[in-house]
Design a protein around this motif. Structure first.
Motif, PDB file in Angstrom:
ATOM      1  N   GLY A  51       0.822  -1.187   0.000  1.00 24.67           N
ATOM      2  CA  GLY A  51       0.000   0.000   0.000  1.00 24.67           C
ATOM      3  C   GLY A  51       0.858   1.239   0.000  1.00 24.67           C
ATOM      4  N   SER A  59      -4.627   7.261   1.176  1.00 28.06           N
ATOM      5  CA  SER A  59      -4.060   5.935   1.333  1.00 28.06           C
ATOM      6  C   SER A  59      -4.677   4.946   0.360  1.00 28.06           C
ATOM      7  CB  SER A  59      -4.257   5.429   2.759  1.00 28.06           C
ATOM      8  OG  SER A  59      -3.578   6.254   3.686  1.00 28.06           O
ATOM      9  N   TYR A  61      -4.456   0.532  -0.651  1.00 23.30           N
ATOM     10  CA  TYR A  61      -4.062  -0.740  -0.062  1.00 23.30           C
ATOM     11  C   TYR A  61      -4.215  -1.879  -1.044  1.00 23.30           C
ATOM     12  CZ  TYR A  61      -4.818   2.035   4.141  1.00 23.30           C
ATOM     13  OH  TYR A  61      -4.782   3.023   5.102  1.00 23.30           O
ATOM     14  N   SER A  62      -3.371  -2.899  -0.884  1.00 23.32           N
ATOM     15  CA  SER A  62      -3.559  -4.143  -1.602  1.00 23.32           C
ATOM     16  C   SER A  62      -4.909  -4.739  -1.224  1.00 23.32           C
ATOM     17  CB  SER A  62      -2.440  -5.125  -1.251  1.00 23.32           C
ATOM     18  OG  SER A  62      -2.723  -6.414  -1.744  1.00 23.32           O
ATOM     19  N   LYS A  66      -6.271  -5.298   2.660  1.00 20.83           N
ATOM     20  CA  LYS A  66      -6.930  -4.060   3.055  1.00 20.83           C
ATOM     21  C   LYS A  66      -7.680  -4.180   4.371  1.00 20.83           C
ATOM     22  CE  LYS A  66     -10.111  -0.538   1.299  1.00 20.83           C
ATOM     23  NZ  LYS A  66     -10.949  -0.124   0.140  1.00 20.83           N
ATOM     24  N   MET A  69      -5.063  -3.751   7.293  1.00 26.10           N
ATOM     25  CA  MET A  69      -3.929  -2.857   7.090  1.00 26.10           C
ATOM     26  C   MET A  69      -4.345  -1.400   7.234  1.00 26.10           C
ATOM     27  SD  MET A  69      -1.450  -2.499   3.755  1.00 26.10           S
ATOM     28  CE  MET A  69      -1.290  -4.279   3.696  1.00 26.10           C
ATOM     29  N   SER A  70      -3.416  -0.610   7.725  1.00 25.50           N
ATOM     30  CA  SER A  70      -3.601   0.832   7.785  1.00 25.50           C
ATOM     31  C   SER A  70      -2.263   1.510   7.542  1.00 25.50           C
ATOM     32  CB  SER A  70      -4.173   1.257   9.137  1.00 25.50           C
ATOM     33  OG  SER A  70      -4.324   2.661   9.210  1.00 25.50           O
ATOM     34  N   ILE A  71      -2.258   2.515   6.678  1.00 27.61           N
ATOM     35  CA  ILE A  71      -1.081   3.336   6.418  1.00 27.61           C
ATOM     36  C   ILE A  71      -1.417   4.769   6.786  1.00 27.61           C
ATOM     37  CG2 ILE A  71       0.492   4.222   4.656  1.00 27.61           C
ATOM     38  CD1 ILE A  71       0.155   1.558   3.199  1.00 27.61           C
ATOM     39  N   LEU A  82       3.117   1.841   8.826  1.00 34.37           N
ATOM     40  CA  LEU A  82       2.308   0.697   8.428  1.00 34.37           C
ATOM     41  C   LEU A  82       1.833  -0.024   9.667  1.00 34.37           C
ATOM     42  CD1 LEU A  82       1.353  -1.498   6.310  1.00 34.37           C
ATOM     43  CD2 LEU A  82       3.577  -2.575   6.713  1.00 34.37           C
TER      44      LEU A  82
END
Length: 122
Positions: A51, A59, A61-62, A66, A69-71, A82
């Protein structure tokens, strides 16, 4: 010249949360055009795009990751992070942060950190 350095734990237990930070110097994450990106490479496998966060703070994400995940970013520290929840041994990999030109993708002439090994094991 921009430099990136990953920081975080080398060992995470299954079901726990992996948190990594990318420390950026020599360039600002708010400068236009670039995607500030997380990539990983598991043993025996190729590079996997995880991502990114843009200079505007958006942001991406793949799709396969997703849901857990958090960016995010901290512009005052010129860092981005990440968070990967509920890790399993399949998440064991070398994790990289990178500055990527979206016109070329991760195969282009971006700037990468050295990578950090993350092992998920009990």
């Amino acid at each position: 010249q921009v430099q990136l350095q990953e920081s975080g734990p080398g060992l995470v237990k299954p079901s726990q949360t992996l948190s990594l930070t990318c420390i950026v110097s020599g360039g600002a994450i708010v400068e236009k055009n670039y995607y500030w990106t997380w990539i990983r490479q598991a043993p025996g496998k190729g590079l996997e795009w995880l991502g990114a966060i843009t200079y505007e703070g958006n942001s991406f994400y793949s799709p396969s990751l997703k849901s857990r995940m958090s960016i995010s970013r901290d512009t005052s520290k010129n860092q981005f992070s990440l968070q990967l929840n509920a890790v399993t041994p399949e998440d064991t990999a070398v994790y990289y942060c990178a500055r990527i030109d979206p016109g070329y993708g991760i195969s282009g002439l971006g700037f990468w950190g050295q990578g950090t090994q993350v092992t998920v094991s009990s």
